[in-house]
Write a protein that holds these residues in place. Sequence first.
Motif, PDB file in Angstrom:
ATOM      1  N   UNK A 110      13.712   4.903  -3.011  1.00 51.04           N
ATOM      2  CA  UNK A 110      13.801   3.615  -3.691  1.00 51.04           C
ATOM      3  C   UNK A 110      14.640   2.602  -2.917  1.00 51.04           C
ATOM      4  N   UNK A 111      15.846   2.971  -2.535  1.00 47.07           N
ATOM      5  CA  UNK A 111      16.730   2.026  -1.862  1.00 47.07           C
ATOM      6  C   UNK A 111      16.196   1.652  -0.485  1.00 47.07           C
ATOM      7  N   UNK A 112      15.605   2.613   0.212  1.00 44.29           N
ATOM      8  CA  UNK A 112      15.028   2.311   1.524  1.00 44.29           C
ATOM      9  C   UNK A 112      13.881   1.323   1.388  1.00 44.29           C
ATOM     10  N   UNK A 113      13.069   1.476   0.352  1.00 42.40           N
ATOM     11  CA  UNK A 113      11.958   0.555   0.127  1.00 42.40           C
ATOM     12  C   UNK A 113      12.466  -0.843  -0.195  1.00 42.40           C
ATOM     13  N   UNK A 114      13.444  -0.946  -1.088  1.00 37.46           N
ATOM     14  CA  UNK A 114      13.988  -2.253  -1.439  1.00 37.46           C
ATOM     15  C   UNK A 114      14.590  -2.937  -0.216  1.00 37.46           C
ATOM     16  N   UNK A 115      15.284  -2.178   0.603  1.00 34.73           N
ATOM     17  CA  UNK A 115      15.871  -2.745   1.813  1.00 34.73           C
ATOM     18  C   UNK A 115      14.821  -3.199   2.805  1.00 34.73           C
ATOM     19  N   UNK A 116      13.740  -2.419   2.935  1.00 33.12           N
ATOM     20  CA  UNK A 116      12.672  -2.784   3.868  1.00 33.12           C
ATOM     21  C   UNK A 116      11.949  -4.049   3.407  1.00 33.12           C
ATOM     22  N   UNK A 163       5.659   6.959  -6.073  1.00 35.84           N
ATOM     23  CA  UNK A 163       6.856   7.261  -6.851  1.00 35.84           C
ATOM     24  C   UNK A 163       7.700   6.069  -7.245  1.00 35.84           C
ATOM     25  N   UNK A 164       7.357   4.869  -6.741  1.00 34.58           N
ATOM     26  CA  UNK A 164       8.161   3.677  -7.053  1.00 34.58           C
ATOM     27  C   UNK A 164       7.345   2.575  -7.708  1.00 34.58           C
ATOM     28  N   UNK A 165       6.299   2.932  -8.416  1.00 29.53           N
ATOM     29  CA  UNK A 165       5.491   1.915  -9.087  1.00 29.53           C
ATOM     30  C   UNK A 165       6.311   1.100 -10.082  1.00 29.53           C
ATOM     31  N   UNK A 166       7.332   1.716 -10.667  1.00 28.26           N
ATOM     32  CA  UNK A 166       8.147   1.020 -11.661  1.00 28.26           C
ATOM     33  C   UNK A 166       8.931  -0.158 -11.116  1.00 28.26           C
ATOM     34  N   UNK A 167       9.025  -0.285  -9.797  1.00 29.46           N
ATOM     35  CA  UNK A 167       9.711  -1.434  -9.203  1.00 29.46           C
ATOM     36  C   UNK A 167       8.864  -2.702  -9.259  1.00 29.46           C
ATOM     37  N   UNK A 168       7.590  -2.593  -9.671  1.00 31.60           N
ATOM     38  CA  UNK A 168       6.665  -3.725  -9.575  1.00 31.60           C
ATOM     39  C   UNK A 168       5.934  -3.950 -10.900  1.00 31.60           C
ATOM     40  N   UNK A 169       6.665  -4.184 -11.982  1.00 35.48           N
ATOM     41  CA  UNK A 169       6.018  -4.332 -13.294  1.00 35.48           C
ATOM     42  C   UNK A 169       5.167  -5.585 -13.409  1.00 35.48           C
ATOM     43  N   UNK A 170       5.381  -6.575 -12.541  1.00 38.42           N
ATOM     44  CA  UNK A 170       4.595  -7.799 -12.604  1.00 38.42           C
ATOM     45  C   UNK A 170       3.374  -7.801 -11.711  1.00 38.42           C
ATOM     46  N   UNK A 171       3.131  -6.711 -10.990  1.00 36.62           N
ATOM     47  CA  UNK A 171       2.009  -6.653 -10.064  1.00 36.62           C
ATOM     48  C   UNK A 171       0.792  -6.013 -10.715  1.00 36.62           C
ATOM     49  N   UNK A 179      -2.851   4.894  -2.669  1.00 31.57           N
ATOM     50  CA  UNK A 179      -4.005   5.540  -2.049  1.00 31.57           C
ATOM     51  C   UNK A 179      -4.446   6.784  -2.808  1.00 31.57           C
ATOM     52  N   UNK A 180      -3.500   7.473  -3.446  1.00 28.77           N
ATOM     53  CA  UNK A 180      -3.826   8.621  -4.290  1.00 28.77           C
ATOM     54  C   UNK A 180      -2.610   8.929  -5.148  1.00 28.77           C
ATOM     55  N   UNK A 181      -2.755   9.871  -6.065  1.00 24.93           N
ATOM     56  CA  UNK A 181      -1.767  10.032  -7.112  1.00 24.93           C
ATOM     57  C   UNK A 181      -0.621  10.973  -6.842  1.00 24.93           C
ATOM     58  N   UNK A 182      -0.330  11.326  -5.609  1.00 26.13           N
ATOM     59  CA  UNK A 182       0.776  12.227  -5.321  1.00 26.13           C
ATOM     60  C   UNK A 182       2.111  11.486  -5.356  1.00 26.13           C
ATOM     61  N   UNK A 183       3.154  12.180  -5.791  1.00 30.47           N
ATOM     62  CA  UNK A 183       4.438  11.538  -6.074  1.00 30.47           C
ATOM     63  C   UNK A 183       5.082  10.908  -4.851  1.00 30.47           C
ATOM     64  N   UNK A 184       4.798  11.419  -3.659  1.00 32.13           N
ATOM     65  CA  UNK A 184       5.403  10.849  -2.454  1.00 32.13           C
ATOM     66  C   UNK A 184       4.688   9.582  -1.996  1.00 32.13           C
ATOM     67  N   UNK A 185       3.668   9.167  -2.736  1.00 31.32           N
ATOM     68  CA  UNK A 185       2.941   7.948  -2.396  1.00 31.32           C
ATOM     69  C   UNK A 185       3.017   6.885  -3.488  1.00 31.32           C
ATOM     70  N   UNK A 188       0.858  -1.181   0.000  1.00 35.71           N
ATOM     71  CA  UNK A 188       0.000   0.000   0.000  1.00 35.71           C
ATOM     72  C   UNK A 188       0.893   1.228   0.000  1.00 35.71           C
ATOM     73  N   UNK A 189       0.903   1.919  -1.126  1.00 38.82           N
ATOM     74  CA  UNK A 189       1.788   3.051  -1.416  1.00 38.82           C
ATOM     75  C   UNK A 189       3.244   2.582  -1.525  1.00 38.82           C
ATOM     76  N   UNK A 190       4.038   3.377  -2.209  1.00 43.41           N
ATOM     77  CA  UNK A 190       5.425   2.977  -2.487  1.00 43.41           C
ATOM     78  C   UNK A 190       6.442   4.037  -2.089  1.00 43.41           C
ATOM     79  N   UNK A 191       5.993   5.146  -1.481  1.00 47.48           N
ATOM     80  CA  UNK A 191       6.906   6.226  -1.185  1.00 47.48           C
ATOM     81  C   UNK A 191       7.337   6.945  -2.453  1.00 47.48           C
TER      82      UNK A 191
END
Length: 270
Positions: free
Chosen positions: A94-100, A125-133, A117-123, A86-89
């Motif tokens: 990016x690196x903090x998310x991958x590490x978590x 911003x990392x959709x590209x990490x999940x192309x298979x989802x 949850x909504x279209x703001x960049x801080x929520x 739920x949201x990607x930051x």
Amino acid sequence: MSGLVRTEPLRGEPPLRVPGDPYSVVVLLQGYVEPEGVGEAVRADGSVTLILPRAWGPAPSHREPPPDGGEAKTTLEEAARGPILVDTGGPWAREALLGALAGQGVDPADVTLVVGTHGHSDHIGNLGLFPGAALLVSHDFCLPGGRYLPHGLGEERPLRLGPGLEVWATPGHGGQRDVSVVVAGTTLGTVVVVGDVFERNGDEDSWQALSEDPVAQERSRKRVLGTADVVIPGHGGPFRVVREGWDPETKGPGKNQQSPMVGNEDPTMH
């Protein structure tokens, strides 16, 4: 805030785990907002939350993406059989998310559904990490490759992803298309991941200035407070919702409290 309802911080540092059956909730990254220099500039990033089905465990090879046939309801339920983010930051996280994620034994390719949850960049911003989802961003639901499916989500019609797991339309902060994720059956009761419906605990004096539709957001906030035992806000730590003088028999499904268990070790997770 109503005298019958108050909130209090839920103690613990990310990754903060709330075990549950059939879904556990893990706050991977805690959102924040801080003044930056002079003027009205701020530095901010959104919270990132992982929802893990009890039956899921890391596989030796990557899982197949959700099927691209069938109706949206069936496809969403299939996507929810794996890890849900739920949201990607923001992209700077990016690196903090991958590490978590790695800390939970989850590879980006394991994630089967991402809810923005909504279209703001801080929520988102990392959709590209999940192309298979599969992606449910605001009210837009699409499958890998960009195949969009209609689904009928509305304030009076939540989307059911699984037992005790729903996506609600909670408009206000970003307009009419914000969503929240509701997870019942945890050791702390019902957890609601709300994006920026709540910026943080105690935001009563500030949320209106950031809202595109304060009337709708006030309605969404009341709805969340009427259901949640724990709220995960967009830019602060999780908080409990305490109902003083509340009649347990009127609380509805998912409100019966079990013995609390919150922390960085979760024996129910794989």
